[in-house]
Scaffold this motif. Structure first.
Motif, PDB file in Angstrom:
ATOM      1  N   ASN A  19       6.411   4.702   2.982  1.00  0.00           N
ATOM      2  CA  ASN A  19       5.942   6.033   3.359  1.00  0.00           C
ATOM      3  C   ASN A  19       4.487   5.914   3.795  1.00  0.00           C
ATOM      4  N   GLY A  20       4.194   6.292   5.013  1.00  0.00           N
ATOM      5  CA  GLY A  20       2.846   6.164   5.555  1.00  0.00           C
ATOM      6  C   GLY A  20       1.828   7.080   4.917  1.00  0.00           C
ATOM      7  N   HIS A  21       2.279   8.144   4.274  1.00  0.00           N
ATOM      8  CA  HIS A  21       1.348   9.073   3.630  1.00  0.00           C
ATOM      9  C   HIS A  21       1.014   8.640   2.209  1.00  0.00           C
ATOM     10  N   THR A  22       2.033   8.254   1.458  1.00  0.00           N
ATOM     11  CA  THR A  22       1.800   7.831   0.073  1.00  0.00           C
ATOM     12  C   THR A  22       1.523   6.340  -0.039  1.00  0.00           C
ATOM     13  N   GLU A  23       1.852   5.606   1.013  1.00  0.00           N
ATOM     14  CA  GLU A  23       1.721   4.150   1.054  1.00  0.00           C
ATOM     15  C   GLU A  23       2.530   3.489  -0.056  1.00  0.00           C
ATOM     16  N   LYS A  24       3.700   4.070  -0.338  1.00  0.00           N
ATOM     17  CA  LYS A  24       4.622   3.538  -1.339  1.00  0.00           C
ATOM     18  C   LYS A  24       6.028   3.512  -0.761  1.00  0.00           C
ATOM     19  N   ALA A  25       6.853   2.659  -1.354  1.00  0.00           N
ATOM     20  CA  ALA A  25       8.279   2.606  -1.014  1.00  0.00           C
ATOM     21  C   ALA A  25       9.038   2.545  -2.329  1.00  0.00           C
ATOM     22  N   TRP A  26      10.204   3.161  -2.377  1.00  0.00           N
ATOM     23  CA  TRP A  26      10.955   3.156  -3.624  1.00  0.00           C
ATOM     24  C   TRP A  26      12.457   2.997  -3.410  1.00  0.00           C
ATOM     25  N   PRO A  27      12.877   2.006  -2.647  1.00  0.00           N
ATOM     26  CA  PRO A  27      14.320   1.800  -2.460  1.00  0.00           C
ATOM     27  C   PRO A  27      14.954   1.152  -3.693  1.00  0.00           C
ATOM     28  N   PHE A  28      16.229   1.438  -3.910  1.00  0.00           N
ATOM     29  CA  PHE A  28      16.980   0.749  -4.949  1.00  0.00           C
ATOM     30  C   PHE A  28      17.215  -0.691  -4.504  1.00  0.00           C
ATOM     31  N   ASN A  29      17.292  -1.596  -5.485  1.00  0.00           N
ATOM     32  CA  ASN A  29      17.623  -2.985  -5.156  1.00  0.00           C
ATOM     33  C   ASN A  29      18.966  -3.070  -4.452  1.00  0.00           C
ATOM     34  N   GLN A  30      19.918  -2.244  -4.859  1.00  0.00           N
ATOM     35  CA  GLN A  30      21.244  -2.254  -4.230  1.00  0.00           C
ATOM     36  C   GLN A  30      21.154  -1.824  -2.767  1.00  0.00           C
ATOM     37  N   THR A  31      20.308  -0.861  -2.462  1.00  0.00           N
ATOM     38  CA  THR A  31      20.116  -0.410  -1.076  1.00  0.00           C
ATOM     39  C   THR A  31      19.586  -1.550  -0.215  1.00  0.00           C
ATOM     40  N   ILE A  32      18.611  -2.265  -0.740  1.00  0.00           N
ATOM     41  CA  ILE A  32      18.033  -3.401  -0.007  1.00  0.00           C
ATOM     42  C   ILE A  32      19.097  -4.484   0.186  1.00  0.00           C
TER      43      ILE A  32
END
Length: 112
Positions: free
Chosen positions: A69-82
């Motif tokens: 996310n360019g605004h929060t500068e964080k990512a939170w995908p599930f390991n399964q999604t990746i």
């Protein structure tokens, strides 16, 4: 059942890059570089890191280009999604993320 509850938060992983080059030194004023420029520079440096495996680089590229996310500068995908998106196992994702953390490319906070 898939371990969807173990969703790590990937933080903008490069404080060294940001402190070095996020702001260009220009005379009396500093010009803040756009987020996309810093992200592109970071991706270019990641690609050239020969200490990382190809699998680790591909996982990092997927997370940063798809989930950051360019605004929060964080990512939170599930390991399964990746794993589903990259065609790798969850165990491989865990290993590659660990490699990215150990090498200083990512910082991870586990949700409580």
């Amino acid at each position: 059942m898939a371990q969807q509850s173990r969703r790590p938060t990937f933080l903008w992983p490069f404080p060294a890059l940001l402190s070095r080059s996020y702001c260009d030194q220009g005379g009396a004023h500093e010009r803040v570089r756009p987020f996309r420029d810093v992200k592109l520079q970071w991706l270019q440096q990641l690609i050239c890191d020969r200490d990382l495996s190809d699998s680790t680089r591909s996982v990092a590229l997927y997370i940063i280009t798809t989930h950051l996310n360019g605004h929060t500068e964080k990512a939170w995908p599930f390991n399964q999604t990746i794993a589903d998106a990259t065609g790798k196992s969850v165990k491989t994702i865990q290993r590659t993320v660990g490699e990215l953390v150990t090498s200083g490319w990512f910082e991870v906070q586990r949700r409580k």
